[in-house]
Design an enzyme around this catalytic site. Structure first.
Site, mmCIF file in Angstrom:
data_model
loop_
_atom_site.group_PDB
_atom_site.id
_atom_site.type_symbol
_atom_site.label_atom_id
_atom_site.label_comp_id
_atom_site.label_asym_id
_atom_site.label_seq_id
_atom_site.Cartn_x
_atom_site.Cartn_y
_atom_site.Cartn_z
ATOM 1 N N SER A 17 0.972 -1.509 -0.153
ATOM 2 C CA SER A 17 -0.266 -0.032 -0.215
ATOM 3 C C SER A 17 0.839 1.060 -0.370
ATOM 4 C CB SER A 17 -0.587 0.012 1.103
ATOM 5 O OG SER A 17 -0.227 -0.228 2.357
ATOM 6 N N ASN B 236 -2.824 -2.963 13.045
ATOM 7 C CA ASN B 236 -3.687 -2.554 12.924
ATOM 8 C C ASN B 236 -4.534 -0.829 13.081
ATOM 9 O OD1 ASN B 236 -4.395 -4.378 11.682
ATOM 10 N ND2 ASN B 236 -4.910 -6.537 13.636
ATOM 11 N N HIS C 279 -40.369 20.985 -14.515
ATOM 12 C CA HIS C 279 -40.325 20.343 -15.997
ATOM 13 C C HIS C 279 -39.073 21.017 -16.840
ATOM 14 C CE1 HIS C 279 -43.042 18.554 -13.792
ATOM 15 N NE2 HIS C 279 -43.671 19.124 -13.105
ATOM 16 N N SER D 125 -12.633 24.528 -29.409
ATOM 17 C CA SER D 125 -12.590 22.997 -29.988
ATOM 18 C C SER D 125 -11.450 23.313 -31.459
ATOM 19 C CB SER D 125 -14.349 23.194 -31.145
ATOM 20 O OG SER D 125 -14.101 21.537 -32.166
ATOM 21 N N LYS E 118 -16.297 27.629 -31.500
ATOM 22 C CA LYS E 118 -16.352 26.996 -30.558
ATOM 23 C C LYS E 118 -16.017 27.844 -29.093
ATOM 24 C CE LYS E 118 -18.796 22.732 -30.207
ATOM 25 N NZ LYS E 118 -20.158 22.792 -29.987
ATOM 26 N N GLU F 14 -18.862 21.057 -17.116
ATOM 27 C CA GLU F 14 -18.832 19.379 -17.398
ATOM 28 C C GLU F 14 -17.883 18.542 -17.001
ATOM 29 O OE1 GLU F 14 -20.129 19.226 -22.514
ATOM 30 O OE2 GLU F 14 -18.304 20.387 -21.214
HETATM 31 N N1 ARG Z 1 -1.357 -1.809 5.336
HETATM 32 C C1 ARG Z 1 -2.364 -2.147 6.134
HETATM 33 C C2 ARG Z 1 -3.588 -1.207 5.932
HETATM 34 O O1 ARG Z 1 -3.730 -0.148 5.486
HETATM 35 C C3 ARG Z 1 -2.100 -1.702 7.551
HETATM 36 C C4 ARG Z 1 -2.513 -2.579 8.892
HETATM 37 C C5 ARG Z 1 -1.609 -3.868 8.081
HETATM 38 N N2 ARG Z 1 -2.162 -4.759 9.668
HETATM 39 C C6 ARG Z 1 -1.302 -6.012 9.222
HETATM 40 N N3 ARG Z 1 -1.891 -7.020 10.138
HETATM 41 N N4 ARG Z 1 -1.020 -6.887 8.155
HETATM 42 O O2 ARG Z 1 -4.735 -1.173 6.107
#
Ligand code: ARG
Length: 476
Positions: free
Chosen positions: A37, A124, A170, A291, A297, A304
């Site tokens: 990530s 976590n 409408h 355009s 244009k 948009e």
């Molecule tokens: N990269 C993980 C997330 O965005 C971080 C937490 C990962 N925890 C784990 N036990 N793998 O959620």
């Protein structure tokens, strides 16, 4: 998702020896790429550092780590901040996410104290905290931008409080309204959007840290202290909930969707107001494009594009809601997918609001065209029915009489006010010469003189009401 890409985060450029001992090569590369990530969560780096510094300070205060450890951690984090800000930080894909990247660098810089930082903490509760910290600041910026957009629209209303335009139902001309009144309708919408952001911010602002992996931690921690250091309103009261729910992300993308839905309605109006058949407004040139083939244009590309971008933010909401559905307690890796929709909604809403703040300030109404369009289509027919009803004709009967008057005017290809008094009297003898006052556009709007009505004097009152609301906000 627009994310800058750093070569060092690309497995092709990464040091292969860091992971080749543990994975069979082709699979490892793919799995790393698939489960990482860091390519997107490095956006939360500053929030991650802030969270870590508060956690370390709490640990030191509680005697879990030494003052020397804390000093080392502060020094290391200071350097890491600088490296990140100057683009010198080496993000490594094999270290999976922003948290492990920063922690590894910290340990490289300060040794064992860096390894002690993670005491009583898990990624976590760390990631849940980071996302809340990050989003909280972005929500504050969005709240401010909504305020600025409201100011711009109120100023349009001030300038155009008595500019007459057709009001539609409408998409058929219904009754005359003022352009100022129309602008103030959006001020109300964006005010509810702003309230929603303020409201959901309160629920973002609870500290997950201390929940550790899922059950809490065995160390003698002081979560209230960490919360105070990070300006949270309080601590999350259940560790399982704190590490695993992302309802705040769903709420945010929902509120962001409503902003974009309101913007898309305004966009749609700008687009048709600009079309030659209407010619109600001019947009500043810098918000339109030409355009490549048709030299004449001038296209309303910004409205948009905004109308289109509404779709992606609603998509972000769908992603968040679907991500959460059916997830068992507590943390699951699925939750890593919460970031990109939230980030995308943030970017899209902020860019869109920025464009609209500038663009709406530059909208130039074409008063003559608006008035001419309001005059066509018998928009004062309701006023004539009200006139008859005030003189004792039951409203349903009046409605029927006016329908026939409109038919005659239609056959003659003229407006109701072009019919002579004797012609009008032939429909009902309660009609007198004063009827022509209610048949004018000005008379029609001025007559809707109550809170929420389109009368110019009411529009001005609303402008004043907003002025004092803004003055109050600016004091804070
Ligand atoms: N990269 C993980 C997330 O965005 C971080 C937490 C990962 N925890 C784990 N036990 N793998 O959620």
């Amino acid at each position: 998702m627009t994310q800058e890409h750093n070569n060092s985060a690309d497995p092709l450029h990464a040091k292969k020896e860091a992971w080749s001992g543990r994975f069979s090569e082709p699979v490892a590369e793919f799995v790393l790429r698939y489960t990482q990530s860091v390519s997107f969560d490095k956006r939360m780096a500053m929030a991650d550092i802030r969270g870590s510094l508060a956690h370390a300070e709490m640990l030191a205060t509680c005697g879990v780590i030494s003052q020397q450890d804390l000093d080392d951690i502060r020094r290391g984090m200071e350097q890491i901040s600088n490296e990140i800000k100057t683009g010198k930080f080496l993000w490594q894909l094999e270290l999976e996410d922003v948290h492990l990247n920063i922690e590894a660098r910290l340990t490289q810089l300060i040794g064992d104290a860096g390894k002690r930082l993670h005491t009583g903490r898990s990624r976590n509760d760390q990631v849940a905290t980071d996302l809340r910290l990050y989003l909280r600041d972005e929500v504050d910026q969005i709240i401010l931008k909504l305020h600025h957009l409201q100011e711009v629209l109120v100023n349009q209303a001030r300038r155009e409080y008595n500019t007459i335009m057709p009001g539609f139902t409408h998409m058929q001309v219904a009754q005359p309204v003022t352009f100022g009144h129309h602008m103030l309708a959006y001020v109300e919408m964006f005010d509810r959007d702003r309230e929603r952001m303020i409201d959901l911010r309160r629920r973002i602002n609870r500290l997950p840290l201390g929940s550790a992996a899922l059950a809490g931690t065995t160390y003698p921690i002081d979560r209230e202290l960490t919360a105070k250091l990070l300006n949270f309103d309080g601590v999350a009261q259940n560790s399982l909930d704190a590490v695993s729910d992302r309802d705040f992300g769903i709420e945010f993308t929902a509120a962001a969707s409503l902003i974009m839905i309101h913007i898309s309605r305004l966009s749609e109006e700008l687009v048709y107001w600009m079309c030659q058949r209407f010619s109600f407004i001019k947009l500043p040139d810098r918000f339109t494009t030409g355009s490549s083939i048709m030299p004449q244009k001038k296209n309303p590309d910004v409205p948009e594009t905004a109308r289109g971008k509404c779709a992606r933010v609603v998509g972000d909401l769908m992603a968040m809601a679907t991500l959460m559905k059916g997830l068992p307690l507590a943390y699951n890796k699925d939750l890593q997918e919460d970031k990109e929709p939230v980030f995308d909604a943030i970017d899209t809403v902020k860019d869109t609001l920025r464009a609209f703040i500038e663009m709406m300030d530059g909208v130039e109404p074409n008063r003559a065209e608006m008035r001419a369009a309001a005059a066509a289509g018998y928009p004062t027919a309701t006023d004539l029915a009200d006139y008859l009803a005030r003189r004792g004709v039951p409203f349903r009967t009046a409605h029927d009489i006016v329908g026939r008057v409109v038919r005659l005017a239609g056959d003659r290809n003229c407006d109701i006010s072009d019919l002579s008094l004797s012609e009008l009297k032939s429909f009902s003898d309660v009609i007198e010469a004063d009827v022509y006052q209610v048949l004018t556009l000005e008379g029609s709007v001025a007559a809707r003189d109550h809170v929420g009505g389109t009368a110019p004097c009411q529009v001005l009152k609303q402008v004043q009401r907003w002025d004092s609301i803004f003055a109050e906000r600016n004091k804070k």
